[in-house]
Motif scaffolding. Structure first.
Motif, PDB file in Angstrom:
ATOM      1  N   ALA A  38       0.839  -1.205   0.000  1.00  0.00           N
ATOM      2  CA  ALA A  38       0.000   0.000   0.000  1.00  0.00           C
ATOM      3  C   ALA A  38       0.870   1.249   0.000  1.00  0.00           C
ATOM      4  CB  ALA A  38      -0.940  -0.016   1.203  1.00  0.00           C
ATOM      5  N   ILE A  39       1.893   1.267   0.828  1.00  0.00           N
ATOM      6  CA  ILE A  39       2.798   2.423   0.883  1.00  0.00           C
ATOM      7  C   ILE A  39       3.624   2.518  -0.399  1.00  0.00           C
ATOM      8  CG2 ILE A  39       4.826   3.403   2.038  1.00  0.00           C
ATOM      9  CD1 ILE A  39       3.706   2.225   4.661  1.00  0.00           C
ATOM     10  N   GLY A  40       4.150   1.398  -0.839  1.00  0.00           N
ATOM     11  CA  GLY A  40       5.046   1.399  -1.987  1.00  0.00           C
ATOM     12  C   GLY A  40       4.413   1.855  -3.284  1.00  0.00           C
ATOM     13  N   TRP A  41       3.145   1.558  -3.472  1.00  0.00           N
ATOM     14  CA  TRP A  41       2.489   1.901  -4.734  1.00  0.00           C
ATOM     15  C   TRP A  41       1.424   2.985  -4.583  1.00  0.00           C
ATOM     16  CZ3 TRP A  41       4.579  -3.005  -4.252  1.00  0.00           C
ATOM     17  CH2 TRP A  41       5.416  -3.412  -5.299  1.00  0.00           C
ATOM     18  N   ALA A  42       1.330   3.609  -3.414  1.00  0.00           N
ATOM     19  CA  ALA A  42       0.290   4.619  -3.177  1.00  0.00           C
ATOM     20  C   ALA A  42       0.485   5.846  -4.060  1.00  0.00           C
ATOM     21  CB  ALA A  42       0.283   5.035  -1.715  1.00  0.00           C
ATOM     22  N   ARG A  44      -0.950   9.959  -4.780  1.00  0.00           N
ATOM     23  CA  ARG A  44      -1.029  11.097  -3.865  1.00  0.00           C
ATOM     24  C   ARG A  44      -2.283  11.104  -3.009  1.00  0.00           C
ATOM     25  NH1 ARG A  44      -1.590  16.547  -7.318  1.00  0.00           N
ATOM     26  NH2 ARG A  44      -2.366  17.392  -5.384  1.00  0.00           N
ATOM     27  N   HIS A  45      -3.252  10.248  -3.327  1.00  0.00           N
ATOM     28  CA  HIS A  45      -4.468  10.155  -2.529  1.00  0.00           C
ATOM     29  C   HIS A  45      -4.461   8.946  -1.610  1.00  0.00           C
ATOM     30  CE1 HIS A  45      -6.260  13.437  -4.710  1.00  0.00           C
ATOM     31  NE2 HIS A  45      -5.936  12.836  -5.842  1.00  0.00           N
ATOM     32  N   GLY A  46      -3.337   8.217  -1.552  1.00  0.00           N
ATOM     33  CA  GLY A  46      -3.228   7.052  -0.681  1.00  0.00           C
ATOM     34  C   GLY A  46      -3.833   5.792  -1.251  1.00  0.00           C
ATOM     35  N   HIS A  47      -4.090   5.780  -2.559  1.00  0.00           N
ATOM     36  CA  HIS A  47      -4.638   4.589  -3.221  1.00  0.00           C
ATOM     37  C   HIS A  47      -3.528   3.893  -4.008  1.00  0.00           C
ATOM     38  CE1 HIS A  47      -9.150   5.328  -2.967  1.00  0.00           C
ATOM     39  NE2 HIS A  47      -8.602   6.352  -2.322  1.00  0.00           N
ATOM     40  N   ALA A  48      -3.427   2.587  -3.831  1.00  0.00           N
ATOM     41  CA  ALA A  48      -2.468   1.773  -4.577  1.00  0.00           C
ATOM     42  C   ALA A  48      -3.274   0.782  -5.412  1.00  0.00           C
ATOM     43  CB  ALA A  48      -1.531   1.041  -3.625  1.00  0.00           C
ATOM     44  N   ALA A  49      -3.425   1.087  -6.697  1.00  0.00           N
ATOM     45  CA  ALA A  49      -4.233   0.255  -7.594  1.00  0.00           C
ATOM     46  C   ALA A  49      -3.373  -0.836  -8.222  1.00  0.00           C
ATOM     47  CB  ALA A  49      -4.861   1.118  -8.678  1.00  0.00           C
ATOM     48  N   PHE A  50      -3.965  -2.022  -8.366  1.00  0.00           N
ATOM     49  CA  PHE A  50      -3.268  -3.166  -8.945  1.00  0.00           C
ATOM     50  C   PHE A  50      -4.131  -3.806 -10.029  1.00  0.00           C
ATOM     51  CE2 PHE A  50      -1.713  -2.687  -4.633  1.00  0.00           C
ATOM     52  CZ  PHE A  50      -0.337  -2.701  -4.825  1.00  0.00           C
ATOM     53  N   ALA A  90      -8.090  -6.348  -3.135  1.00  0.00           N
ATOM     54  CA  ALA A  90      -6.962  -6.760  -3.966  1.00  0.00           C
ATOM     55  C   ALA A  90      -6.740  -5.820  -5.159  1.00  0.00           C
ATOM     56  CB  ALA A  90      -7.152  -8.185  -4.463  1.00  0.00           C
ATOM     57  N   ALA A  91      -7.786  -5.159  -5.617  1.00  0.00           N
ATOM     58  CA  ALA A  91      -7.657  -4.247  -6.756  1.00  0.00           C
ATOM     59  C   ALA A  91      -7.124  -2.878  -6.349  1.00  0.00           C
ATOM     60  CB  ALA A  91      -8.999  -4.080  -7.456  1.00  0.00           C
ATOM     61  N   CYS A  92      -7.339  -2.482  -5.086  1.00  0.00           N
ATOM     62  CA  CYS A  92      -6.863  -1.179  -4.614  1.00  0.00           C
ATOM     63  C   CYS A  92      -6.713  -1.191  -3.103  1.00  0.00           C
ATOM     64  CB  CYS A  92      -7.829  -0.070  -5.036  1.00  0.00           C
ATOM     65  SG  CYS A  92      -7.272   1.586  -4.539  1.00  0.00           S
ATOM     66  N   LEU A  93      -5.489  -1.019  -2.649  1.00  0.00           N
ATOM     67  CA  LEU A  93      -5.220  -0.875  -1.225  1.00  0.00           C
ATOM     68  C   LEU A  93      -5.287   0.613  -0.902  1.00  0.00           C
ATOM     69  CD1 LEU A  93      -2.159  -3.281  -0.951  1.00  0.00           C
ATOM     70  CD2 LEU A  93      -4.538  -3.763  -0.337  1.00  0.00           C
ATOM     71  N   VAL A  94      -5.923   0.947   0.213  1.00  0.00           N
ATOM     72  CA  VAL A  94      -6.119   2.348   0.572  1.00  0.00           C
ATOM     73  C   VAL A  94      -5.477   2.631   1.918  1.00  0.00           C
ATOM     74  CG1 VAL A  94      -7.841   4.154   0.980  1.00  0.00           C
ATOM     75  CG2 VAL A  94      -8.324   2.339  -0.675  1.00  0.00           C
ATOM     76  N   LEU A  95      -4.745   3.748   1.966  1.00  0.00           N
ATOM     77  CA  LEU A  95      -4.180   4.249   3.213  1.00  0.00           C
ATOM     78  C   LEU A  95      -4.923   5.526   3.588  1.00  0.00           C
ATOM     79  CD1 LEU A  95      -0.413   3.900   2.305  1.00  0.00           C
ATOM     80  CD2 LEU A  95      -1.648   2.527   3.992  1.00  0.00           C
ATOM     81  N   GLY A  96      -5.309   5.646   4.839  1.00  0.00           N
ATOM     82  CA  GLY A  96      -5.956   6.866   5.297  1.00  0.00           C
ATOM     83  C   GLY A  96      -4.974   8.029   5.302  1.00  0.00           C
ATOM     84  N   SER A  97      -5.510   9.240   5.201  1.00  0.00           N
ATOM     85  CA  SER A  97      -4.638  10.423   5.186  1.00  0.00           C
ATOM     86  C   SER A  97      -3.937  10.630   6.522  1.00  0.00           C
ATOM     87  CB  SER A  97      -5.429  11.673   4.797  1.00  0.00           C
ATOM     88  OG  SER A  97      -6.470  11.913   5.728  1.00  0.00           O
TER      89      SER A  97
END
Length: 116
Positions: A38-42, A44-50, A90-97
């Motif tokens: 999640a961190i590695g592919w986030a 600017r909005h904290g979304h890491a799409a796969f 699995a399609a998008c990991l989200v990190l809170g702001s």
């Protein structure tokens, strides 16, 4: 965009490339590898799409992707540990702001989470 986690809340930077590497290291527990991904592919909005199957491949071992069930179990564990948002999948990991902010990068709409 200024990075701010709130008054009197210190912060520091991380190398996303290093977190991408750590996400693929099978020595770490899977829930933490989900967090690292999640961190590695986030963005600017904290979304890491796969792309379909990509996260399972990243979390796999010896060139073998995780099963869908194992991938979903790892994400569920990461959610329980508050390492990723309950909105993650699995399609998008989200990190809170409150965990992640990024000052650069194009604001690309998330194909999974249409509400941002």
């Amino acid at each position: 965009m200024a990075i701010s986690f709130g008054h009197d809340r210190p912060w520091g930077g991380v190398s996303q490339r290093e977190y991408q590497r750590k996400a693929q290291d099978p020595l770490h527990p899977l829930a933490y590898r989900v967090h690292f991904a999640a961190i590695g592919w986030a963005d600017r909005h904290g979304h890491a799409a796969f792309a379909p199957g990509k996260l399972a491949t990243l979390l796999g071992k010896d060139g073998k992707p995780l099963s869908d069930q194992s991938t979903n179990n790892a994400i569920a564990r990461a959610k329980r540990l508050d390492l990723v948002s309950p909105r993650s999948g699995a399609a998008c990991l989200v990190l809170g702001s409150h965990l992640f902010q990024k000052g650069k990068g194009a604001p690309v709409p998330c194909r999974v989470h249409q509400d941002r």
